[in-house]
Design an enzyme around this catalytic site. Structure first.
Site, PDB file in Angstrom:
ATOM      1  N   ARG A 218       0.276  -1.423   0.091  1.00  0.00           N
ATOM      2  CA  ARG A 218      -0.086  -0.183   0.084  1.00  0.00           C
ATOM      3  C   ARG A 218       1.045   0.657  -0.253  1.00  0.00           C
ATOM      4  O   ARG A 218       0.800   2.038  -0.634  1.00  0.00           O
ATOM      5  CB  ARG A 218      -1.026  -0.169   1.251  1.00  0.00           C
ATOM      6  CG  ARG A 218      -1.229   1.319   1.405  1.00  0.00           C
ATOM      7  CD  ARG A 218      -2.644   1.664   2.235  1.00  0.00           C
ATOM      8  NE  ARG A 218      -2.813   0.861   3.332  1.00  0.00           N
ATOM      9  CZ  ARG A 218      -1.949   0.635   4.314  1.00  0.00           C
ATOM     10  NH1 ARG A 218      -1.094   1.576   4.974  1.00  0.00           N
ATOM     11  NH2 ARG A 218      -2.473  -0.771   5.604  1.00  0.00           N
TER      12      ARG A 218
ATOM     13  N   TYR B 195     -14.776  17.919 -14.167  1.00  0.00           N
ATOM     14  CA  TYR B 195     -15.825  16.467 -14.288  1.00  0.00           C
ATOM     15  C   TYR B 195     -17.064  16.615 -12.520  1.00  0.00           C
ATOM     16  O   TYR B 195     -16.764  16.860 -11.878  1.00  0.00           O
ATOM     17  CB  TYR B 195     -14.965  16.246 -14.074  1.00  0.00           C
ATOM     18  CG  TYR B 195     -15.261  14.249 -13.842  1.00  0.00           C
ATOM     19  CD1 TYR B 195     -15.382  13.658 -15.346  1.00  0.00           C
ATOM     20  CD2 TYR B 195     -15.506  13.999 -12.855  1.00  0.00           C
ATOM     21  CE1 TYR B 195     -15.965  12.404 -15.105  1.00  0.00           C
ATOM     22  CE2 TYR B 195     -15.210  12.260 -13.172  1.00  0.00           C
ATOM     23  CZ  TYR B 195     -16.200  12.223 -13.941  1.00  0.00           C
ATOM     24  OH  TYR B 195     -16.008  10.353 -14.199  1.00  0.00           O
TER      25      TYR B 195
ATOM     26  N   ASP C  94      -6.240  19.233 -13.499  1.00  0.00           N
ATOM     27  CA  ASP C  94      -6.156  18.221 -13.867  1.00  0.00           C
ATOM     28  C   ASP C  94      -6.301  18.348 -15.648  1.00  0.00           C
ATOM     29  O   ASP C  94      -7.285  18.527 -16.782  1.00  0.00           O
ATOM     30  CB  ASP C  94      -7.871  18.190 -13.684  1.00  0.00           C
ATOM     31  CG  ASP C  94      -8.959  16.854 -14.228  1.00  0.00           C
ATOM     32  OD1 ASP C  94      -8.226  16.619 -15.030  1.00  0.00           O
ATOM     33  OD2 ASP C  94      -9.614  16.437 -13.420  1.00  0.00           O
TER      34      ASP C  94
ATOM     35  N   LYS D 110      -8.577   7.362 -18.798  1.00  0.00           N
ATOM     36  CA  LYS D 110      -9.042   8.571 -19.870  1.00  0.00           C
ATOM     37  C   LYS D 110      -7.217   7.646 -21.284  1.00  0.00           C
ATOM     38  O   LYS D 110      -7.052   6.740 -21.303  1.00  0.00           O
ATOM     39  CB  LYS D 110      -8.834   9.463 -19.899  1.00  0.00           C
ATOM     40  CG  LYS D 110     -10.175   9.891 -18.667  1.00  0.00           C
ATOM     41  CD  LYS D 110     -11.327   9.173 -19.059  1.00  0.00           C
ATOM     42  CE  LYS D 110     -12.102   9.176 -18.184  1.00  0.00           C
ATOM     43  NZ  LYS D 110     -12.557  10.589 -16.560  1.00  0.00           N
TER      44      LYS D 110
END
Ligand SMILES: *Cc1c(COP(=O)(O)O)cnc(C)c1O
Length: 389
Positions: A50, A103, A175, A200
């Site tokens: 992690r 978004y 972003d 994306k």
């Protein structure tokens, strides 16, 4: 001729030829959750996956190199990247300024966290200079910029936003999902942090949900890595490996994406069934000059309005043979979305209209199939749209 390998070349080749065991050209996957200590005094480089994993770190290095930053933090989704940014960079009772047309998932995250008292948030139209300045005439901790915007491809000048944000005391976060680091590198324009939904363009194959954050300086990079571990939002080794594999072809993909998009824009522009085309490559697009200044290429996202409104949009979409009707973007497959009933369906019809999302608006994510097939599919769709309009 000799010289250093380019930034792009280094980013695309990150982690190749590094295998010490068998000289495998591509790096192996380390799916293990834990790593052994030689002794209790000697802490290994990696202990628990992690907090750190060699496969994930290779992807972080690749994205950071492409963006020109220092260290990439790789998360389980784009929203996990945003969650990490807000947790790491906004103090208690801090203030965030975000785009009014950000978004939808980002908007929901900001609303939910501010609703719980984590921080306050103001949404502003960053293309409205007076409103943008007014939002930053009092202290701000984090300015979020998203350019080009979804679905109308409105552009924000990154240099200008960074200057305004810094003057208000904010960390400026871009972003960069819609462009990818191949088309735009916000750190070069003064932004402090850049993030992606790697779902994306960076992965590009519509088979991994993921995110990435890159800072321009070591301290913020360390804070972001710390918070990604604290929140537990780091990406899995297998997902990281898949995204690294996808990223190797991003430069080649983007060149085909953009060339195909230009062919489709040429068909849409001036077509009788189309009343408006939103594409930063068009000289009459309000953000065209900004795109020329800060982007390499105009991208493969296009939106356009059909003269015949919603019935025309329905006719256009019925019978498409290549374009799938789907949300998301940036994959090798071509997609069409109807924002009013899909990506932006949560908005009221009035709010949609105020934001320019009309019933006849369609958004294309242009893929890398043969251009001739895409142009035929769109031309047939426009013929259907014209017959009802
Ligand atoms: C998709 C997207 C996100 C969210 O990313 P997920 O990987 O879906 O969590 C954030 N910002 C933009 C611009 C996006 O397109």
């Amino acid at each position: 001729m000799s010289g250093d390998i380019s930034q792009l070349g280094r980013g695309l080749r990150a982690g190749l030829d590094a295998d010490q065991a068998f000289r495998s050209i591509v790096p192996p996957i380390y799916p293990g959750t834990n790593f052994s200590f030689e002794s209790i005094e000697l802490r290994p480089q990696y202990d628990y996956s992690r907090s750190g994993n060699p496969t994930r770190d290779l992807l972080g290095e690749a994205v950071a190199t492409l963006e020109g930053g220092v260290k990439g933090v790789i998360t389980a989704s784009g929203l996990a990247a945003l969650t990490t940014v807000f947790a790491a960079l906004v103090p208690a009772n801090g203030r965030i300024v975000a785009p009014h047309d950000c978004y939808g998932g980002t908007w929901r995250l900001l609303m939910h966290l501010s609703g719980k008292g984590s921080f306050s948030v103001d949404f502003v139209d960053q293309t409205d200079e007076d409103a943008f300045r007014a939002s930053l005439d009092r202290p701000c901790d984090l300015l979020l910029v998203e350019t080009p915007s979804n679905p109308l491809l409105r552009l924000v000048d990154l240099r200008h936003a960074a200057d305004l944000g810094h003057a208000a005391g904010a960390v400026v976060v871009a972003d960069n999902t819609f462009c990818s680091p191949v088309r735009q590198r916000p750190l070069e324009f003064g932004c402090d942090v850049v993030l992606h939904s790697t779902t994306k363009f960076i992965n590009g194959h519509s088979d991994v949900v993921g995110g990435a954050v890159v800072a321009s300086d070591e301290q913020r990079a360390a804070d972001l890595a710390h918070w990604a571990n604290v929140l537990g939002v780091t990406a899995s080794p297998l997902d990281s490996w898949l995204v690294l594999r996808g990223l190797r072809t991003i430069d080649a993909r983007v060149r085909v994406h953009d060339a195909n998009a230009a062919d489709i824009v040429a068909l849409l522009s001036g077509h009788a069934a189309v009343s408006r085309v939103h594409y930063p490559g068009l000289p009459d697009h309000p953000g065209h000059d900004i795109a020329v200044r800060q982007q390499h290429g105009f991208g493969s996202m296009i939106s356009f309005e059909l003269t015949g409104g919603r019935p025309a949009a329905e006719a256009f979409c019925r019978g498409l043979r290549i374009f799938d009707i789907a949300e998301s973007l940036g994959g090798v497959e071509s997609l069409v979305a109807h924002p009013a009933s899909m990506t932006h369906a949560a908005m009221t019809p009035e709010a949609q209209l105020a934001a320019g999302i009309t019933p006849g608006l369609l958004r294309l994510s242009v893929g890398i199939e043969p251009s001739v097939d895409l142009v035929t599919d769109i031309a047939d769709g426009l013929e259907r749209a014209a017959s009802v309009g």
